[in-house]
Design a protein around this motif. Structure first.
Motif, PDB file in Angstrom:
ATOM      1  N   HIS A 249       0.842  -1.204   0.000  1.00 27.34           N
ATOM      2  CA  HIS A 249       0.000   0.000   0.000  1.00 27.34           C
ATOM      3  C   HIS A 249       0.873   1.248   0.000  1.00 27.34           C
ATOM      4  CE1 HIS A 249      -4.283  -0.638   0.082  1.00 27.34           C
ATOM      5  NE2 HIS A 249      -4.100  -1.737   0.810  1.00 27.34           N
ATOM      6  N   LYS A 250       1.922   1.224   0.819  1.00 25.27           N
ATOM      7  CA  LYS A 250       2.753   2.415   0.947  1.00 25.27           C
ATOM      8  C   LYS A 250       3.627   2.633  -0.277  1.00 25.27           C
ATOM      9  CE  LYS A 250       2.204   3.027   5.751  1.00 25.27           C
ATOM     10  NZ  LYS A 250       2.278   2.288   6.995  1.00 25.27           N
ATOM     11  N   LEU A 251       4.176   1.551  -0.807  1.00 21.35           N
ATOM     12  CA  LEU A 251       5.013   1.695  -1.998  1.00 21.35           C
ATOM     13  C   LEU A 251       4.174   2.185  -3.187  1.00 21.35           C
ATOM     14  CD1 LEU A 251       7.890   1.334  -3.058  1.00 21.35           C
ATOM     15  CD2 LEU A 251       7.281  -0.999  -3.729  1.00 21.35           C
ATOM     16  N   ILE A 378      16.857   1.773  -1.010  1.00 24.22           N
ATOM     17  CA  ILE A 378      15.876   2.205  -0.022  1.00 24.22           C
ATOM     18  C   ILE A 378      15.390   1.015   0.789  1.00 24.22           C
ATOM     19  CG2 ILE A 378      13.658   3.371   0.318  1.00 24.22           C
ATOM     20  CD1 ILE A 378      14.208   4.766  -2.398  1.00 24.22           C
ATOM     21  N   PRO A 379      15.756   0.957   2.074  1.00 23.49           N
ATOM     22  CA  PRO A 379      15.325  -0.170   2.911  1.00 23.49           C
ATOM     23  C   PRO A 379      13.811  -0.135   3.114  1.00 23.49           C
ATOM     24  CG  PRO A 379      16.561   1.441   4.206  1.00 23.49           C
ATOM     25  CD  PRO A 379      16.581   1.921   2.801  1.00 23.49           C
ATOM     26  N   TYR A 380      13.226  -1.313   3.269  1.00 25.04           N
ATOM     27  CA  TYR A 380      11.768  -1.374   3.314  1.00 25.04           C
ATOM     28  C   TYR A 380      11.192  -0.653   4.513  1.00 25.04           C
ATOM     29  CZ  TYR A 380      10.659  -4.838   6.921  1.00 25.04           C
ATOM     30  OH  TYR A 380      10.458  -5.474   8.102  1.00 25.04           O
ATOM     31  N   ILE A 381      11.988  -0.545   5.554  1.00 22.74           N
ATOM     32  CA  ILE A 381      11.512   0.117   6.766  1.00 22.74           C
ATOM     33  C   ILE A 381      11.202   1.600   6.486  1.00 22.74           C
ATOM     34  CG2 ILE A 381      13.787   0.781   7.723  1.00 22.74           C
ATOM     35  CD1 ILE A 381      11.106  -1.012   9.728  1.00 22.74           C
ATOM     36  N   LYS A 382      11.946   2.160   5.531  1.00 26.22           N
ATOM     37  CA  LYS A 382      11.700   3.551   5.140  1.00 26.22           C
ATOM     38  C   LYS A 382      10.372   3.683   4.410  1.00 26.22           C
ATOM     39  CE  LYS A 382      15.413   6.714   4.867  1.00 26.22           C
ATOM     40  NZ  LYS A 382      16.224   7.575   4.013  1.00 26.22           N
ATOM     41  N   VAL A 383      10.042   2.645   3.646  1.00 24.16           N
ATOM     42  CA  VAL A 383       8.773   2.656   2.915  1.00 24.16           C
ATOM     43  C   VAL A 383       7.627   2.570   3.912  1.00 24.16           C
ATOM     44  CG1 VAL A 383       7.367   1.418   1.216  1.00 24.16           C
ATOM     45  CG2 VAL A 383       9.838   1.547   0.921  1.00 24.16           C
ATOM     46  N   ILE A 384       7.776   1.640   4.863  1.00 21.36           N
ATOM     47  CA  ILE A 384       6.735   1.422   5.872  1.00 21.36           C
ATOM     48  C   ILE A 384       6.469   2.698   6.662  1.00 21.36           C
ATOM     49  CG2 ILE A 384       6.235   0.171   8.022  1.00 21.36           C
ATOM     50  CD1 ILE A 384       6.051  -1.745   5.800  1.00 21.36           C
ATOM     51  N   GLY A 386       6.975   5.673   5.612  1.00 22.38           N
ATOM     52  CA  GLY A 386       6.614   6.782   4.725  1.00 22.38           C
ATOM     53  C   GLY A 386       7.680   7.859   4.621  1.00 22.38           C
ATOM     54  N   GLN A 387       8.955   7.453   4.641  1.00 21.39           N
ATOM     55  CA  GLN A 387      10.034   8.446   4.628  1.00 21.39           C
ATOM     56  C   GLN A 387      10.740   8.596   3.284  1.00 21.39           C
ATOM     57  OE1 GLN A 387      12.780   7.383   7.660  1.00 21.39           O
ATOM     58  NE2 GLN A 387      11.317   7.706   9.305  1.00 21.39           N
ATOM     59  N   VAL A 388      10.135   8.109   2.235  1.00 21.36           N
ATOM     60  CA  VAL A 388      10.811   8.182   0.943  1.00 21.36           C
ATOM     61  C   VAL A 388      10.308   9.371   0.151  1.00 21.36           C
ATOM     62  CG1 VAL A 388      11.528   6.835  -1.045  1.00 21.36           C
ATOM     63  CG2 VAL A 388      10.647   5.680   0.976  1.00 21.36           C
ATOM     64  N   SER A 389      11.247  10.107  -0.440  1.00 21.03           N
ATOM     65  CA  SER A 389      10.832  11.135  -1.385  1.00 21.03           C
ATOM     66  C   SER A 389      11.654  10.971  -2.658  1.00 21.03           C
ATOM     67  CB  SER A 389      10.988  12.530  -0.791  1.00 21.03           C
ATOM     68  OG  SER A 389      12.230  12.640  -0.179  1.00 21.03           O
ATOM     69  N   PRO A 390      11.135  11.449  -3.789  1.00 21.88           N
ATOM     70  CA  PRO A 390      11.830  11.224  -5.060  1.00 21.88           C
ATOM     71  C   PRO A 390      13.177  11.931  -5.101  1.00 21.88           C
ATOM     72  CG  PRO A 390       9.606  12.066  -5.395  1.00 21.88           C
ATOM     73  CD  PRO A 390       9.914  12.214  -3.955  1.00 21.88           C
ATOM     74  N   MET A 391      14.017  11.506  -6.032  1.00 23.82           N
ATOM     75  CA  MET A 391      15.354  12.080  -6.197  1.00 23.82           C
ATOM     76  C   MET A 391      15.324  13.573  -6.494  1.00 23.82           C
ATOM     77  SD  MET A 391      17.926   9.772  -6.326  1.00 23.82           S
ATOM     78  CE  MET A 391      18.510   8.301  -7.109  1.00 23.82           C
ATOM     79  N   SER A 392      14.521  13.924  -7.491  1.00 22.93           N
ATOM     80  CA  SER A 392      14.508  15.329  -7.892  1.00 22.93           C
ATOM     81  C   SER A 392      13.615  16.143  -6.967  1.00 22.93           C
ATOM     82  CB  SER A 392      14.025  15.431  -9.331  1.00 22.93           C
ATOM     83  OG  SER A 392      13.123  14.399  -9.615  1.00 22.93           O
ATOM     84  N   GLN A 393      13.867  17.437  -6.933  1.00 25.86           N
ATOM     85  CA  GLN A 393      13.153  18.283  -5.998  1.00 25.86           C
ATOM     86  C   GLN A 393      11.780  18.670  -6.533  1.00 25.86           C
ATOM     87  OE1 GLN A 393      16.068  21.350  -5.723  1.00 25.86           O
ATOM     88  NE2 GLN A 393      16.894  20.507  -3.827  1.00 25.86           N
ATOM     89  N   GLY A 394      10.974  19.221  -5.642  1.00 24.25           N
ATOM     90  CA  GLY A 394       9.722  19.822  -6.055  1.00 24.25           C
ATOM     91  C   GLY A 394       8.517  18.892  -6.049  1.00 24.25           C
ATOM     92  N   ALA A 395       8.775  17.620  -5.861  1.00 29.89           N
ATOM     93  CA  ALA A 395       7.639  16.706  -5.866  1.00 29.89           C
ATOM     94  C   ALA A 395       7.124  16.517  -4.436  1.00 29.89           C
ATOM     95  CB  ALA A 395       8.056  15.363  -6.453  1.00 29.89           C
ATOM     96  N   PRO A 396       5.859  16.253  -4.283  1.00 35.78           N
ATOM     97  CA  PRO A 396       5.300  16.067  -2.950  1.00 35.78           C
ATOM     98  C   PRO A 396       5.838  14.803  -2.279  1.00 35.78           C
ATOM     99  CG  PRO A 396       3.655  15.530  -4.637  1.00 35.78           C
ATOM    100  CD  PRO A 396       4.839  16.101  -5.346  1.00 35.78           C
ATOM    101  N   SER A 397       5.914  14.815  -0.980  1.00 29.03           N
ATOM    102  CA  SER A 397       6.429  13.652  -0.267  1.00 29.03           C
ATOM    103  C   SER A 397       5.321  12.609  -0.097  1.00 29.03           C
ATOM    104  CB  SER A 397       6.980  14.072   1.083  1.00 29.03           C
ATOM    105  OG  SER A 397       5.945  14.670   1.825  1.00 29.03           O
ATOM    106  N   VAL A 398       5.713  11.461   0.423  1.00 31.85           N
ATOM    107  CA  VAL A 398       4.773  10.361   0.545  1.00 31.85           C
ATOM    108  C   VAL A 398       3.683  10.677   1.556  1.00 31.85           C
ATOM    109  CG1 VAL A 398       4.561   7.902   0.961  1.00 31.85           C
ATOM    110  CG2 VAL A 398       6.683   8.833   0.077  1.00 31.85           C
ATOM    111  N   ARG A 399       2.473  10.389   1.155  1.00 31.01           N
ATOM    112  CA  ARG A 399       1.367  10.553   2.093  1.00 31.01           C
ATOM    113  C   ARG A 399       0.778   9.198   2.418  1.00 31.01           C
ATOM    114  NH1 ARG A 399      -0.589  15.604  -0.696  1.00 31.01           N
ATOM    115  NH2 ARG A 399      -1.064  14.129  -2.330  1.00 31.01           N
ATOM    116  N   GLU A 400       0.101   9.165   3.539  1.00 27.40           N
ATOM    117  CA  GLU A 400      -0.520   7.911   3.972  1.00 27.40           C
ATOM    118  C   GLU A 400      -1.664   7.524   3.053  1.00 27.40           C
ATOM    119  OE1 GLU A 400      -0.132   5.737   6.650  1.00 27.40           O
ATOM    120  OE2 GLU A 400       1.843   6.635   6.737  1.00 27.40           O
TER     121      GLU A 400
END
Ligand SMILES: [Zn+2]
Length: 401
Positions: A249-251, A378-384, A386-400
């Motif tokens: 779900h998070k990925l 990216i370790p899976y714990i980061k996905v769980i 919700g701490q992953v954001s894309p490489m390039s800037q300006g994109a929104p971060s992960v939401r629940e």
């Protein structure tokens, strides 16, 4: 669009007995209608519907169950008859529709349009002719609840599945596209150079499953110890499923939030190719199933968010050079690096595949500027969490969600 939400419910012992009684009545009615239809094949859906009302007079027990719930049994029967007819049409050898002889063959009670109410203040689900059941509402329902399905899972836990009609809510465009290669070496490798690690719990829980299975094989079938161990096994599987679903779900949420277009391989075609090459291990089956689930989640979330998921033919995605298009036929599965003798391109094999996947999904229009020698792991714990954001800037971060 229709969405399904799953909530845990806690029926008391008395209510559990009531639900079981309703299940028995539903199963009885299903068999009764099927019997009538078998005796008199000319009956249509409307006829069997009328039979319910008539049969209520002969068998007042039926009145214990909400009338709409009984009506749905007729729909269920006709749905199965139609599916069977379709199989026959397609040349499959099929028998007759079978009677539901045991409790295990009839497991759900379905309310549609009426007969249910959710009380958010007392946190109770009110079901007509059953009663009030405490419910854990871990998320808000924003749309209209069209129906509710009650089910007891093999773990012994009860759940209510809400079918909700929701308005789609398109996310703002990000003007970004991505190709994803699903693999064994990493769970997902994408065309931005992210490598999502395989969830470790799959291996860990898998070892546990093997252990409990071995334990179970030593017990006498039907004994108390056997039942206990069996329940333990069901619970380990259940835990694995929950962990897996949370991760997926998070990925999928990460990709949906950050990309307008998401390209992946069509797994149906891929497994057809791979199945020819020999047997799969159970471990691999679990992964395989999770990839399917991942793609389904993407498709499902994309629909509500106004995103596009493109599934492409996987032929040559791993053997083709993403820089010049040269096909390297000597690439072995153990080769982690892709080296192109034609243009000298040297690149991680899965990353190369993800670039090809993206290219293929966009009609061949993307060419990477340079190969990235190192992937971002990216370790899976980061996905769980919700701490992953894309490489390039300006994109929104992960939401629940
Ligand atoms: Zn090349």
């Amino acid at each position: 669009m229709m969405r399904t939400y799953k909530f845990r419910i806690y029926p008391s012992k008395r209510l559990q007995e009531t639900i079981e009684e309703h299940l028995n009545i539903c199963r009885y009615l299903y068999n009764y209608l099927l019997e009538q239809k078998t005796k008199n094949p000319k009956l249509n859906k409307g006829d069997t519907q009328k039979l319910i009302t008539l049969h209520k007079k002969e068998n007042p027990e039926l009145k214990k169950v909400h009338s709409k719930v009984l009506q749905i049994i007729n729909n269920k029967l006709w749905g199965s008859l139609k599916a069977l007819g379709k199989l026959k049409q397609n040349g499959h050898k099929v028998g007759r529709l079978r009677f539901k002889s045991s409790k295990n063959h009839y497991k759900t009670i379905e309310y549609n349009q009426s007969g249910f109410k959710v009380d958010y203040t007392t946190k109770r689900l009110k079901l007509s002719k059953i009663g009030e059941i405490p419910i854990t509402l871990h998320r808000k329902i924003k749309g209209v609840i069209k129906g509710i399905i009650i089910k007891k899972e093999p773990t012994g836990k009860w759940f209510a599945f809400f079918q909700v009609e929701e308005e789609p809510k398109p996310l703002p465009k990000t003007n970004k596209v991505i190709g994803i290669d699903l693999g064994i070496n990493g769970y997902a490798i994408d065309s931005e150079g992210n490598k999502f690690e395989n969830p470790k719990f799959i291996d860990k829980t898998f070892d546990k499953i093997k252990k409990v299975q071995k334990n179970l094989s030593r017990k006498v079938r039907g004994s108390n110890n056997y039942k206990k161990t069996k329940l333990k096994l069901i619970n380990v599987y259940d835990k694995l499923n929950n962990q897996k679903n949370d991760f997926l779900h998070k990925l999928s949420r990460y990709y949906i939030n950050n990309y307008d277009k998401i390209v992946l391989e069509d797994l149906k075609i891929k497994s057809m190719i791979e199945n020819k090459k020999g047997q799969k291990t159970l471990n691999r089956h679990i992964l395989d199933g999770s990839w399917r689930k991942f793609i389904n989640l993407l498709l499902y979330k994309a629909e509500g968010a106004g995103r596009e998921v493109i599934l492409i033919n996987p032929a040559y995605t791993s053997k083709k050079c993403s820089n010049c298009g040269f096909v390297v036929s000597s690439l072995k599965l153990s080769d982690r690096l892709f080296f192109c003798p034609n243009c000298g391109w040297n690149i991680d094999r899965d990353y190369n595949a993800s670039l090809n996947i993206l290219k293929s999904g966009l009609g061949g229009s993307v060419v990477p500027v340079e190969g990235r020698p190192l992937l971002r792991i990216i370790p899976y714990i980061k996905v769980i969490s919700g701490q992953v954001s894309p490489m390039s800037q300006g994109a929104p971060s992960v939401r629940e969600g």
